[in-house]
Design a protein around this motif. Sequence first.
Motif, PDB file in Angstrom:
ATOM      1  N   GLY A  12      -4.873  -6.365  -3.384  1.00 20.82           N
ATOM      2  CA  GLY A  12      -4.058  -6.261  -2.184  1.00 20.82           C
ATOM      3  C   GLY A  12      -2.712  -6.945  -2.281  1.00 20.82           C
ATOM      4  N   THR A  32       0.852  -1.185   0.000  1.00 23.04           N
ATOM      5  CA  THR A  32       0.000   0.000   0.000  1.00 23.04           C
ATOM      6  C   THR A  32       0.890   1.239   0.000  1.00 23.04           C
ATOM      7  N   THR A  34      -4.631   5.342   2.211  1.00 22.41           N
ATOM      8  CA  THR A  34      -3.705   4.410   1.582  1.00 22.41           C
ATOM      9  C   THR A  34      -4.247   3.927   0.246  1.00 22.41           C
ATOM     10  N   PRO A  92      -4.059   0.918  -2.433  1.00 28.54           N
ATOM     11  CA  PRO A  92      -3.611  -0.474  -2.545  1.00 28.54           C
ATOM     12  C   PRO A  92      -3.321  -0.860  -3.994  1.00 28.54           C
ATOM     13  N   THR A 119       1.027   1.183  -6.585  1.00 30.96           N
ATOM     14  CA  THR A 119       1.830   1.890  -5.593  1.00 30.96           C
ATOM     15  C   THR A 119       3.114   2.449  -6.193  1.00 30.96           C
TER      16      THR A 119
END
Length: 314
Positions: A90, A75, A84, A86, A111
Amino acid sequence: MSRPAYDPNALSSHNLTAVDEAYRALEADPERPLVNRAIAGDLYPPGSVFKLVTAAAALESGDFTPDTELEGPVTYTLPGTSTTLPNFGGAACDPEDRPTLAESVQVSCNTSFAWLAGELGADALREQAEAFGFGQTLQVPMDVTASSYPEGIDDAQLALTGIGQHEVRVTPLQVALISAGIANDGVVMTPYLVDTTRNADLEVIDQTDPRTLGRAVSGSTAQALTEMMQLVVERGSGQGAALPGVPVAGKTGTAEFGTNGAAHAWFTGFAPADDPQIAVAVVVESATDNWTGETGGSVAAPVARAMLEAGVDR
């Protein structure tokens, strides 16, 4: 091509009352068939297909190569906030949280591209987008609504633009121009719809000559982007666009809009990657409303595959 379509014969009758009724019915249709979604209407957030622009800006800066390691945690905290961002599902982009630029394109790492946008800055991203045609109102000969990169953004918003979110807005034609420019060694051509106009005797009375819109990236950057886009299709998020025996270069995107988890599904690319003949952009509106797995790779890439297969001369 824009869907849903409509039958234009209903608007070409000598019965003006019938024509008026047909037009009013089309105007009232909630699916808006009169809107040419390929070039106008409500523009779309591009989502991760815009990562091609971010990657291009990075390579053009001279500070990054396909092998440069980026920050790529599971994240990413948007600067100045506690929010945040992701990655899809995830997942980590790399076991060491240090994916290369090429790996980040291959797996569409959110990210790393959010971090990269902050390193490059808004001016660099805007200039790169404009080099691909953003901000230009084109005629094909119908008017094409200009795609846009936002002004006056903060650091958190800048990070989101790196993955094609916040207020980045595009037409599908503009996304196709990005792929076509990469396929054309970095040179973007002016799009047009009509090649030749002929009279009743089939004599050519007008011919459209290809014109350069501008150079978006260097030839070496275009080659590097092509190789990264091939990895997307060969073993990344765009495997649904793969063609047997034909190298395909592509990029997927799943672009969120609204506040309820709705997203458009994208794919753009070209083939053959080593001798391009056709470039495409596909957007499937509202492919998902609740994140049940409908992504650019699963929904838009197979549509693009069919288009590429039909357009490639084998």
